[in-house]
Design an enzyme around this catalytic site. Structure first.
Site, short mmCIF file in Angstrom:
data_model
loop_
_atom_site.label_atom_id
_atom_site.label_comp_id
_atom_site.label_asym_id
_atom_site.label_seq_id
_atom_site.Cartn_x
_atom_site.Cartn_y
_atom_site.Cartn_z
N ASP A 66 -6.82 0.33 -7.73
CA ASP A 66 -6.42 -0.86 -6.97
C ASP A 66 -7.42 -1.99 -7.20
O ASP A 66 -8.00 -2.52 -6.27
CB ASP A 66 -6.37 -0.47 -5.48
CG ASP A 66 -5.67 -1.54 -4.63
OD1 ASP A 66 -5.03 -2.43 -5.22
OD2 ASP A 66 -5.80 -1.49 -3.41
N HIS B 286 0.82 -1.22 0.00
CA HIS B 286 0.00 0.00 0.00
C HIS B 286 0.85 1.27 0.00
O HIS B 286 0.46 2.25 -0.61
CB HIS B 286 -1.01 -0.05 1.16
CG HIS B 286 -2.07 -1.07 0.92
ND1 HIS B 286 -2.09 -2.31 1.54
CD2 HIS B 286 -3.12 -1.08 0.05
CE1 HIS B 286 -3.11 -3.01 1.09
NE2 HIS B 286 -3.76 -2.30 0.19
N ASP C 200 -15.93 1.21 -4.42
CA ASP C 200 -15.74 -0.24 -4.42
C ASP C 200 -17.09 -0.89 -4.74
O ASP C 200 -18.12 -0.49 -4.22
CB ASP C 200 -15.22 -0.74 -3.08
CG ASP C 200 -14.74 -2.18 -3.17
OD1 ASP C 200 -13.53 -2.42 -3.14
OD2 ASP C 200 -15.60 -3.09 -3.30
#
Ligand SMILES: Cc1cc2nc3c(=O)[nH]c(=O)nc-3n(C[C@H](O)[C@H](O)[C@H](O)COP(=O)(O)OP(=O)(O)OC[C@H]3O[C@@H](n4cnc5c(N)ncnc54)[C@H](O)[C@@H]3O)c2cc1C
Lengths: 499, 536
Positions: free
Chosen positions: A360, A264, A308
């Site tokens: 990501d 990360h 997300d």
């Protein structure tokens, strides 16, 4: 004859305890919290054995016939329970119910065995020594089981094969009695055929155990599961290992708390080195909030949008106290806005622009994910950027999947981005690749960070930008919606290493 | 039937133009019935409509707002003409290319895709640029298309021997002889695709009108005299996998198998495509979540305000120096007359013949039509799969009654919504008229039940996934290019203008039912009209 029967006691006692151990292991493995699971399984099992003993009194005649029947049943149920539990874990809601029903049935059947045998033997052996011998063999069998299960069986053949093996033993015992004492048994032919058939089934399972294993998700994890959840989009599993917590999505490792900081930090901080004044950040994917945690270390950041797909993911990592600790409560920050939407669709509807976008997504191992690495995606993304904006993209392993890695690079280049490749070593993943991208040229020298990092500082980044020849650039097709070239490359390259 | 009764019937059928019949006990989700409005059509056939009560003058009237009518309207509008109207009996434009919609999104009721256009087709390329599909050209002048309009990968898969395999063409497990037959067929196609006539024009191309003497060439080769099946037999192309594949292709494009369509039509399907794109492969196609409804919308932009729905044209006559077009307004339930200088008949040939009455003069010979049923199902999530390749755009089932289904949400980039799947079935028989009659007696539920029988094999949990259904029955869905259709006199005759006032435009005029043909005839008819208006 008597010896045979006492040997039988020995074998069935061993089998009985092994089933109990298997159930306890499976339960604590799949459901976590081994103390509770073991206690509950043992409790239910013993209670069921008691019920079995009680029921045995209703069997009045043909005791030997009943015994053989019970052996076949125990062999089948005991032999296949663990398989059933593993296969159904994740696909049924009432997993606890299934677990205890299976434990109960096994216990009950095992509970019938000994009283039956005692009654069969009662006319041949004096009662005093009958009781003494039966219990001796029973306890010795139990001792043997509890020693060989953890020390020999589990390490050598694994839990599935152990179950099959003891299933077979149970039935073989019944079969031997059947052959030796056939004049005392009714329906010999049928029982013999049944026994042989069940043994054959268990043998096949024993041989094919590896294949069964591939179908059973839970065995793919090395540690006990502490959370498992199926959502319309994916299967979320968290496991606990000696070195920390791991998150798996659809069986693919997403992070291990032991080294996720490397991943990360590598995803987040290089973008800030190129755009230290960034205020508006967009994070696509990464519902675990770990990237956001790194973002929030930059005090100038005012606004973070996290998109997300899966509400279950963001809920888990913001509302669950244990898991939100991992991202230091990042998703609860007032600067962070969580959207549950398909990133592609969200980008198309969004009208704002961002200083930094962190991409990501999971690796492109299917077409739905492959779309998020296409020319069309990057073109859509470009509309949310200004000339100074920086994009960072996680891009699989340039070592294992060099063509996939460079395919992402070439696709972004095709859409007019200036792209800077870099890679870092993350022990859980191996050598892992990223890209920085921008619509204007990226400078070589960048601003030192003013945040605390454990891994990704300017020097690490400078090293990360160097690629040895075996990971160097290569020409590939451009990944488009209508060719999904990346998914094909990715499958080929990762298949090669057998992942 | 007396007049009052027939009027009541029309009123009943048109009060709810898209008949909504929420189902009873059997299926636990609502089903909408769409498709061609058969009840109104029958009223036309029975010929009991009131005489017009008022008259309006218009420079041009276009009858039928399918692709052909809309294309004509667009061409007129682009030429600066404003005094025209477009009449259609359905409430909205589009004909067989119309889209339906439900809470989850839009879906095609009929036509689904457009093969990559031939860059030489300048009219079509113009439309492609206009609607945003073609976004530019590469350095060699090859068109570049919008990525999300090009059919996403994977394009097709075939359910064969219990699992999904990629591509529709059977490839696995062919014997050497079978593979050789496929190769021989490919060689024939390659030769046909290269064939040019004496003037250098392609023998096989789209639109048909550009084939120049192709029809004569076809004639010479006698390809239009025999069925495709006969031709294949003659060439020794008889193995089962190849024949299944070719039957499937013919059914897909013509609604009839190789035993019905002519050899010329059969080869045309394979040899006529010249589409290219810088960012796609040969053989790729353009498609949208609402199918060719996207193209309908693009064309209709030019007809905005001039397209009138619910208008059943029931007679077209020459009167003095004008053409009288009598229209029954299905909402107001009265007839109206338009007096037009020029008329474009953009309706199927079997209707054009009826509307013209005595004027028809040989234009009323009916071609054969294949009836189609299209069932759309909106699902709340992607259904369970049976293994093999993941869901593609086109999902075909080996040797099944239907043609499989299209995932109409394939181009949708949002994974949150469940897909809408579009199940296609051509009711192909030797006797389409009987099939049409039988079909008209079945309920929407019956069609959905049939489709589900097929889909359940592929997706065991499909029943639990369905949120909504829609059925479109197209009694005269596609013209079938039977032997003699393409080279025959009837087809040629049906496109001939009447006294330079009544012009014809419809895909039927080509004998092949595809977008490009309808579009071509619309443009051609509009040019004829503009020519007349200029000279008159
Ligand atoms: C199930 C199905 C799938 C298909 N799929 C494809 C595909 O994927 N790609 C493709 O290219 N083609 C496909 N087609 C072919 C399709 O028919 C053509 O693409 C095109 O839509 C034909 O347009 P058209 O204008 O020639 O005819 P039509 O669509 O028949 O238009 C005629 C219009 O006239 C109207 N009309 C008829 N009678 C009257 C009257 N008396 N008064 C007023 N209006 C009237 C009708 O309502 C209709 O709107 C498909 C057809 C069907 C049936």
């Amino acid at each position: 004859m008597r010896t045979l029967l006492f040997l039988t006691v020995f074998v069935i006692a061993t089998c009985g305890l092994v089933y109990e151990l298997i159930a306890g292991t499976v339960a604590s493995y799949l459901l976590g919290d081994s103390v509770t699971q073991f206690s509950l399984v043992i409790g239910v099992y013993l209670f069921a054995m008691g019920m079995g003993s009680l029921l045995s009194k209703y069997l009045e005649r043909d005791l030997l016939t009943w015994f053989v029947r019970i052996e076949i049943l125990v062999g089948l149920v005991g032999g296949f329970s663990s398989t059933l539990l593993y296969l159904l874990f994740g696909s049924i809601d009432a997993f606890h119910v299934l677990l205890y029903v299976l434990v109960g049935i096994t216990g009950m059947l095992v509970g019938v065995e000994l009283p039956l045998l005692m009654r069969i033997l009662k006319d041949q052996v004096e009662f005093r020594s009958l009781v003494a011998n039966i219990f001796t063999f029973d306890y010795v069998g139990a001792l043997l089981a509890s020693i060989i299960f953890p020390l020999v069986l589990m390490p050598a053949i694994g839990i599935l094969r152990t179950s099959y093996l003891f299933g077979i033993l149970n039935i073989v015992v019944g079969l031997i009695l059947l052959v030796r004492l056939k004049d005392q048994v009714r329906g010999v032919v049928f029982l013999r055929v049944m026994s042989l058939f069940c043994i054959a089934a268990l043998l096949v399972a024993f041989v094919l155990a590896d294949r069964v294993q591939r179908f059973t998700e839970a065995l793919a994890y090395s540690g006990p599961i502490i959370h498992a959840e199926s959502t319309p989009y994916q299967r979320i599993v968290l496991t606990r290992e000696a070195d920390g917590t791991r998150l798996y999505l659809n069986g693919n490792l997403q992070f291990s708390t032991y080294d996720e900081y490397r991943y990360h930090e590598a995803l987040v901080h290089p973008a800030f080195m190129h755009r230290p004044d960034a205020r508006r950040i967009l994070v696509l994917g990464g519902g675990d909030g770990l990237a956001v945690r790194e973002v929030l270390k930059h005090k100038r950041v005012q606004h973070v949008d996290l998109v997300d797909l899966d509400p279950a993911m963001t809920r888990l990592f913001s509302e669950n106290d244990g898991f939100s600790q991992l991202n230091e409560g990042a998703l609860r920050s007032s600067k962070v806005h969580v959207y549950n939407a398909d990133a592609f669709q969200w980008l198309r509807q969004d009208t704002s622009s961002y200083d930094i976008v962190l991409v990501d997504f999971p690796d492109p191992n299917n077409y739905a994910l492959g779309k998020l690495y296409t020319t069309t995606f990057y073109r859509t993304l470009a509309q949310r950027l200004d000339p100074r904006s920086i994009v960072a993209v996680q891009s699989t392993s340039p070592y294992v999947a060099a063509e996939s890695y460079w395919c992402i690079h070439n696709t972004m280049r095709h859409e007019g981005f200036h792209v800077m490749p870099y890679h870092v070593y993350v022990p859980s993943f191996g050598d892992w690749g990223f890209f920085l991208a921008s619509s204007s040229a990226l400078k070589e020298n960048m601003t030192p960070l003013d945040v605390q990092v454990r891994f990704m500082d300017e020097n690490t980044f400078a090293d990360a930008c160097r690629f040895p020849p075996d990971m160097g650039w290569r020409a590939t097709e451009v990944n488009r919606l209508n060719n999904q070239a990346l998914v094909h490359l990715f499958e080929r390259e990762w298949d090669r290493v057998g992942q | 039937m007396n007049r009052r009764r027939s009027l009541k019937l029309i009123a009943a059928a048109t009060a709810v133009p898209f008949m909504r019949c929420t189902t009873r006990e059997k299926l636990p989700f609502p089903i909408t019935m769409n498709g061609a409005n058969a009840a109104i059509g029958h009223a036309l056939r029975d010929g009991m409509l009131p005489a017009p009560s008022a008259t309006t003058e218009r420079s041009v009237v276009i009858v039928g707002a399918g692709i052909a009518g809309l294309s004509a309207a667009r061409a007129l509008a682009k030429a600066g003409l404003t005094d025209f109207i477009l009449l259609d009996l359905e409430s909205g434009p589009g004909g067989n290319s119309r889209a339906g919609s439900c809470r989850q999104g839009d879906f095609p009721l009929g036509a689904h895709y457009l093969p990559l256009p031939d860059p030489a087709d300048t009219d079509l390329m113009d439309l492609m640029r206009e609607c945003g599909a073609c976004v530019g050209e590469d350095e060699n002048g090859i068109p570049i298309y919008r990525d999300d309009y090009l059919c996403s990968h994977p394009q097709e898969r075939l359910f064969h021997q219990g699992a999904w395999r990629s591509g529709v063409r059977p490839r696995a497990g062919l014997t050497a002889e079978e593979a050789a037959q496929f190769a021989r067929f490919d060689a024939h196609v390659a030769r046909c695709a290269q064939a040019r006539d004496a003037r250098g024009k392609w023998v096989f191309t789209v639109p048909m009108a550009d084939m120049s003497q192709a029809v004569d060439v076809a004639d010479r080769l006698d390809l239009d005299d025999i069925t495709f099946a006969e031709w294949l037999d003659r060439e020794g192309l008889t193995c089962a996998p190849l024949r299944w594949y070719l039957d499937y292709c013919c059914l897909d494009d013509y609604g009839a198998d190789a035993g019905l369509v002519s050899a010329f039509a059969g080869l045309h399907y394979f040899a006529s495509r010249r589409g290219v794109a810088a960012n796609a492969e040969h053989g790729d196609l353009l498609t949208w979540p609402d199918g060719n409804g996207f193209l309908v919308k693009a064309l209709n932009r030019h007809a905005e305000g001039r397209m009138h729905g619910g208008q059943l044209v029931h007679a077209v006559r020459l009167t003095g120096g004008n053409v009288a077009v009598d229209v029954y307004d299905v909402v107001q339930q009265r007839s109206h007359r338009f007096l037009a200088d020029q008329v474009i008949m953009a309706v199927p040939r079997f209707i054009a013949g009826r509307l013209l009455g005595p004027l028809a003069d040989g234009r009323d010979v009916q071609p054969h039509y294949a009836p189609w049923v299209v069932v759309n199902l909106a699902l709340d999530a992607y259904p369970e799969e049976r293994g093999g390749e993941p869901m593609a755009w086109d999902n075909v089932i080996h040797r099944s009654r239907g043609l499989g289904y299209v995932n109409s949400s394939h181009q949708v980039l949002d994974r949150v919504r469940g897909p809408i799947i579009t199940h296609y079935r051509a009711l192909a028989t030797n006797d389409p008229a009987a099939a049409r009659r039988a079909a008209s007696e079945r309920s929407a539920e019956d069609w959905v039940t049939d489709a589900l029988d097929e889909l359940r094999v592929l997706h065991p949990d499909i029943d639990e996934r369905i949120v909504e259904g829609s059925v479109a029955l197209w009694g005269h869905g596609m013209v079938i290019p039977v032997p003699g259709e393409i080279s025959g006199e009837d087809r040629r005759r049906s496109a001939e203008p009447i006294e330079d006032r009544i012009h014809f435009a419809h895909s039927d005029l080509s004998g092949i039912s595809i977008f490009e043909e309808a579009f071509h005839h619309g443009n051609r008819a509009a040019r004829e009209v503009l020519e007349q208006l200029k000279s008159g």
